[in-house]
Design a protein around this motif. Structure first.
Motif, PDB file in Angstrom:
ATOM      1  N   GLU A 100      43.515  53.607  46.594  1.00  0.00           N
ATOM      2  CA  GLU A 100      43.158  52.225  46.784  1.00  0.00           C
ATOM      3  C   GLU A 100      42.092  51.963  45.758  1.00  0.00           C
ATOM      4  O   GLU A 100      41.023  52.330  45.373  1.00  0.00           O
ATOM      5  CB  GLU A 100      42.715  51.725  48.225  1.00  0.00           C
ATOM      6  N   PHE A 101      42.277  50.675  45.058  1.00  0.00           N
ATOM      7  CA  PHE A 101      41.422  50.198  44.202  1.00  0.00           C
ATOM      8  C   PHE A 101      40.807  48.649  44.625  1.00  0.00           C
ATOM      9  O   PHE A 101      41.771  47.898  45.179  1.00  0.00           O
ATOM     10  CB  PHE A 101      41.967  49.877  42.991  1.00  0.00           C
ATOM     11  N   LEU A 102      39.456  48.530  44.558  1.00  0.00           N
ATOM     12  CA  LEU A 102      38.842  47.223  44.968  1.00  0.00           C
ATOM     13  C   LEU A 102      39.314  46.245  43.731  1.00  0.00           C
ATOM     14  O   LEU A 102      38.903  46.777  42.896  1.00  0.00           O
ATOM     15  CB  LEU A 102      37.656  47.366  45.399  1.00  0.00           C
ATOM     16  N   THR A 136      46.780  49.302  45.789  1.00  0.00           N
ATOM     17  CA  THR A 136      46.911  50.686  46.016  1.00  0.00           C
ATOM     18  C   THR A 136      47.950  50.792  44.828  1.00  0.00           C
ATOM     19  O   THR A 136      48.722  50.307  44.371  1.00  0.00           O
ATOM     20  CB  THR A 136      47.958  51.093  47.155  1.00  0.00           C
ATOM     21  N   CYS A 149      37.645  50.960  41.465  1.00  0.00           N
ATOM     22  CA  CYS A 149      37.806  49.556  41.126  1.00  0.00           C
ATOM     23  C   CYS A 149      38.760  49.053  40.018  1.00  0.00           C
ATOM     24  O   CYS A 149      38.654  49.940  39.258  1.00  0.00           O
ATOM     25  CB  CYS A 149      36.415  48.968  40.816  1.00  0.00           C
ATOM     26  N   SER A 206      48.085  42.420  45.353  1.00  0.00           N
ATOM     27  CA  SER A 206      47.128  42.819  46.026  1.00  0.00           C
ATOM     28  C   SER A 206      47.045  42.229  47.245  1.00  0.00           C
ATOM     29  O   SER A 206      48.095  41.437  47.829  1.00  0.00           O
ATOM     30  CB  SER A 206      45.887  42.101  45.226  1.00  0.00           C
ATOM     31  N   ASP A 223      40.002  41.438  47.845  1.00  0.00           N
ATOM     32  CA  ASP A 223      41.180  42.068  47.751  1.00  0.00           C
ATOM     33  C   ASP A 223      41.225  43.394  47.328  1.00  0.00           C
ATOM     34  O   ASP A 223      40.170  43.814  46.659  1.00  0.00           O
ATOM     35  CB  ASP A 223      42.166  41.159  46.746  1.00  0.00           C
ATOM     36  N   ARG A 224      42.374  44.150  47.551  1.00  0.00           N
ATOM     37  CA  ARG A 224      42.676  45.524  47.202  1.00  0.00           C
ATOM     38  C   ARG A 224      43.939  45.776  46.861  1.00  0.00           C
ATOM     39  O   ARG A 224      44.814  44.920  47.242  1.00  0.00           O
ATOM     40  CB  ARG A 224      42.070  46.507  48.321  1.00  0.00           C
ATOM     41  N   ILE A 270      34.019  41.087  47.612  1.00  0.00           N
ATOM     42  CA  ILE A 270      35.259  41.643  47.234  1.00  0.00           C
ATOM     43  C   ILE A 270      36.159  40.974  48.308  1.00  0.00           C
ATOM     44  O   ILE A 270      36.126  41.091  49.674  1.00  0.00           O
ATOM     45  CB  ILE A 270      35.268  43.228  47.348  1.00  0.00           C
TER      46      ILE A 270
END
Length: 125
Positions: free
Chosen positions: A81-83, A68, A31, A43, A65-66, A63
Motif C-alpha cells: 500500500e502506498f500513501l 495498492t 508513498c 486510489s 488516499d492510498r 493524507i
C-alpha cells in the motif's frame, strides 16, 4: 536515515509505469506522488484524513488516499500500500515498513538494493 534511488516498474489495475523510487529507511510508510496514481490504478479514500508528521518539527501533511500497487525489484514481484502524498518531491518512496515486510536490504557500500533470496523463491511457487 539512509537512502538509495532506483527506477522500478509499478503495476496497477489501469496500467504500469517506471518510477524513480527512493528507498528511505527514515520514512516509515511507502508513498507515491499523486501525479502517477490515475495512470496506475484507483486510489481509495481513508475513512478519515490522516496527519503524517514530516522531518520539520510541528509540520504535518494531510493524507486522504492510498493505493495498492505491485512493483518489481530485480524481477521479483512485490506489493504494498502506498500513501498518496500531495506535493511529494519524489515519484515514489519505499519506506521502512515495506522494506521489513519484504526483507529488502540497502547496501551502501555498493549503492545497491537487495531482496532476500527467500522472498524471491516464495514468488516462484
Amino acid at each position: 536515515m539512509s537512502v538509495l534511488k532506483l527506477p522500478l516498474l509499478y503495476v496497477g489495475s489501469k496500467g504500469e509505469k517506471h518510477l524513480n523510487t527512493l528507498f528511505d529507511s527514515g520514512a516509515n510508510l511507502s508513498c507515491i506522488n499523486p501525479e502517477f496514481v490515475d495512470k496506475l490504478g484507483h486510489s481509495e479514500s481513508f475513512g478519515r484524513t490522516r496527519l503524517i508528521s514530516t522531518a520539520s518539527e510541528g509540520h504535518y501533511i494531510e493524507i486522504k488516499d492510498r493505493i495498492t500497487l505491485d512493483f518489481y525489484l530485480h524481477d521479483v514481484l512485490l506489493s504494498d500500500e502506498f500513501l498518496v502524498v500531495p506535493g511529494l518531491s519524489e515519484e515514489a518512496i519505499i519506506g521502512a515498513a515495506t522494506m521489513q515486510k519484504w526483507r529488502i536490504k540497502l547496501n551502501f557500500e555498493e549503492d545497491t538494493v537487495e531482496v532476500d533470496p527467500k522472498v524471491a523463491k516464495m514468488q516462484m511457487i
